[in-house]
Each structure stands twice: as structure tokens, then as C-alpha cells.
Write an enzyme that holds these catalytic residues in place. Structure first.
Site, PDB file in Angstrom:
ATOM      1  CG  ASP A 128       4.035   2.098   4.872  1.00 55.40           C
ATOM      2  OD1 ASP A 128       3.739   2.776   5.881  1.00 55.40           O
ATOM      3  OD2 ASP A 128       4.466   0.933   4.962  1.00 55.40           O
ATOM      4  CB  SER A 129       7.380   4.382   7.058  1.00 56.17           C
ATOM      5  OG  SER A 129       6.903   3.109   7.464  1.00 56.17           O
ATOM      6  CG  HIS A 141       5.173  -2.628   7.952  1.00 56.86           C
ATOM      7  ND1 HIS A 141       4.963  -1.273   7.872  1.00 56.86           N
ATOM      8  CD2 HIS A 141       6.348  -2.861   7.328  1.00 56.86           C
ATOM      9  CE1 HIS A 141       5.985  -0.721   7.223  1.00 56.86           C
ATOM     10  NE2 HIS A 141       6.839  -1.666   6.887  1.00 56.86           N
ATOM     11  CD  GLU A 156      10.166  -2.417   5.740  1.00 57.81           C
ATOM     12  OE1 GLU A 156      11.125  -2.414   4.942  1.00 57.81           O
ATOM     13  OE2 GLU A 156       9.120  -1.790   5.532  1.00 57.81           O
ATOM     14  CB  CYS A 214       1.482   4.723   6.659  1.00 61.15           C
ATOM     15  SG  CYS A 214       2.457   4.905   8.159  1.00 61.15           S
ATOM     16  CB  CYS A 240       1.034  -1.317  11.916  1.00 63.51           C
ATOM     17  SG  CYS A 240       2.567  -1.152  10.964  1.00 63.51           S
TER      18      CYS A 240
HETATM   19  N1  DGL Z   1       3.286   0.896   8.133  1.00 63.29           N
HETATM   20  C1  DGL Z   1       3.194   1.922   9.097  1.00 63.29           C
HETATM   21  C2  DGL Z   1       1.859   1.938   9.804  1.00 63.29           C
HETATM   22  O1  DGL Z   1       0.882   1.515   9.232  1.00 63.29           O
HETATM   23  C3  DGL Z   1       4.297   2.194  10.066  1.00 63.29           C
HETATM   24  C4  DGL Z   1       5.553   1.448  10.118  1.00 63.29           C
HETATM   25  C5  DGL Z   1       6.673   2.277  10.764  1.00 63.29           C
HETATM   26  O2  DGL Z   1       6.827   2.252  11.974  1.00 63.29           O
HETATM   27  O3  DGL Z   1       7.330   2.959   9.992  1.00 63.29           O
HETATM   28  O4  DGL Z   1       1.743   2.405  10.898  1.00 63.29           O
END
Ligand code: DGL
Length: 263
Positions: A9-10, A189, A151, A73, A187
Site C-alpha cells: 500500500d502507499s 485506510h 495514518e 490499495c 480506500c
Molecule cells: N490506501 C490507499 C487506497 O486504498 C490510498 C491512500 C493514499 O492516498 O495514498 O486507495
């Protein structure tokens, strides 16, 4: 040596997916890679993500020789999954916004897609909506702030409840928002802060995400593998030189990631 699963993931959003994978195959060795040098993805153009993700995953695959890669992600998957599959010769599990299960659940036939700005404008989301939610009104909202809040929560910093309420208003405040009953957390996150979103919602709604489906797919693709008899210490790897990795350690340890490194 058992080859590990590489979860990517990012940032730390993919931990929501890792949690679901661990529930099914707790002893599979894991390398969790967070591209903190490229974070956030959600405000990047599709071209930037297409250029970055296959190259980085190629490096990581050479270094760790994983059994498979999970792109945990939505942003990277909706933009670059095809490119990664073309570049790498190993199974790649992607993350698809859970529009299909959300449409199956919604009684009001109005669903929300809460993702990053880049994800919610992808043609991939148009296709999923047309295919699986043709009779629904699909409202979309992209929020980079919610990614930052997730985060921060993982670093132990509690976010302001009003910020969560304001972000949700990006969906509820739209035309048609009054009949929303189901929201896709598009997302990875966002499931990390589902309790905060539930508390901030103006009325009860169902939140839906795809982590269990990804975990089932991962378990299926690795069926028959002989995993170690006990869970091993998972590795968390950050690509950013300036990432404050210590701040993440307690949160990572809750997911079995006790070795924290930089790329
Ligand atoms: N966790 C990522 C997603 O599922 C993206 C978060 C980011 O913007 O880096 O889209």
C-alpha cells in the site's frame, strides 16, 4: 524457506487487509511494504501511479521472492493493476471497490463510494457502478484528509470527530444524500477508522469494504502451501527515508509486524 506474502500500500491502509488475511492464514510469513516515499497516492495522477507502482513492486519482488503480491490499495489497483500483472510473473491480488456487495445490500438504492480523489474518478468505478449498481444512485466523494486521519490514528494520534463528520458530509450533503444507506469504504485506510466514521455519521448506515474477499482470494491462491507451524515475525518496510517509523511500531505490532525496516 517459505516464500512470504507481499502486501503493498502507499501507507498503513493495507493493514486492514492484512488483518483479514491473518484471520484466515495466520502463519503465512508476511512482508508489508508501505510506499511512504510516494504517499499519498490518492492525489496523484493516474500516469504517476502507473509509472511508479509496477517498478517498485518489481524491485520488491526481486528482493523478497514472494509467493504472491496483494495490492492492498484501491488507488493503485484501480489504476495500475493491469500494468503490474503485465510486468510481473506471479499472482497479483488487487483491491476492487466493494460496489457489488454494497448494491446487493442497499434497500434505499442509494450508495456512497468514499475513496481517494483519484479512485473515485477512475473509469473502473464507472464500470463497476454500471455493472453491479445499475439501478442505484451512486454518490462519490474523495478525501485525502481521511487517509491522513487513518495514518495518524495508527500512530496513536486521535482525530477530531468534527473532521470525520465534515468528511462524511461530502456524501450526505450531496443531492440524494438523504437516502444514503450504504457506504463503500473504497480506500483500504478507511476501515482502520470505521468506528470513528460510524460515530460521526448523521444516522446509522452500513459501511462495506472488500478486505474479507481479498483474504479469501489470497487463501485460495495459496491453498496447499505448507506454512510454518507458528506465526513468524512479520516485516514492515517503508520506502521513505524521512518516515518516522518509530511512531508506527506499536500499531504495526498489533498486526504481527515486529520487524520494521526502511527500503
Ligand atoms: N490506501 C490507499 C487506497 O486504498 C490510498 C491512500 C493514499 O492516498 O495514498 O486507495
Amino acid at each position: 524457506m517459505t516464500r512470504p506474502l507481499l502486501i503493498f500500500d502507499s501507507g498503513v491502509g493495507g493493514l486492514s487487509v492484512l488483518g483479514a488475511i491473518r484471520a484466515l492464514i495466520p502463519n503465512a510469513p508476511v512482508v508489508y511494504a508501505a510506499d511512504s516515499a510516494g504517499y499519498p497516492y490518492g492525489t496523484k495522477s493516474a500516469a504517476e501511479i502507473e509509472a511508479r507502482v509496477p517498478a517498485l513492486l518489481g524491485r520488491l519482488a526481486e528482493r523478497f521472492d514472494p509467493e504472491l503480491i496483494v495490492i492492498a490499495c484501491n488507488t493503485a489497483s484501480t489504476v495500475a493493476l493491469a500494468g503490474v500483472r503485465a510486468a510481473l510473473d506471479l499472482p497479483i491480488v488487487g483491491t476492487v471497490p466493494a460496489i457489488k456487495p454494497a448494491a446487493a445490500m442497499s434497500r434505499s438504492r442509494t450508495i456512497g463510494v468514499l475513496g481517494t480523489e483519484t479512485t473515485v474518478r477512475q473509469p473502473y468505478v464507472d464500470r463497476l457502478s454500471a455493472e453491479f449498481a445499475g439501478d442505484c444512485r451512486v454518490l462519490r466523494h474523495g478525501s485525502a484528509e481521511l487517509v491522513d486521519l487513518a495514518e495518524a490514528e495508527l500512530r496513536g494520534e486521535a482525530g477530531d470527530p468534527e473532521a470525520y463528520a465534515r468528511i462524511l458530509d461530502g456524501l450526505f450533503g450531496q443531492e440524494g444524500g438523504e437516502s444514503l444507506d450504504t457506504i463503500v469504504l473504497a480506500c483500504t485506510h478507511f476501515p482502520l477508522v470505521e468506528a470513528q466514521l460510524t460515530a460521526a455519521a448523521p444516522r446509522p448506515v452500513a459501511f462495506v469494504d472488500g478486505k474479507e474477499g481479498i483474504a479469501r482470494r489470497t487463501a485460495f491462491l495459496t491453498r496447499g502451501r505448507v506454512w510454518p507451524e507458528a506465526p513468524s515475525e512479520g516485516i514492515a518496510l517503508f520506502t521513505g527515508r524521512d518516515t518516522d517509523v518509530d511512531a508506527y511500531r506499536p500499531g504495526l505490532a498489533r498486526y504481527g509486524l515486529t520487524q520494521v525496516r526502511r527500503l
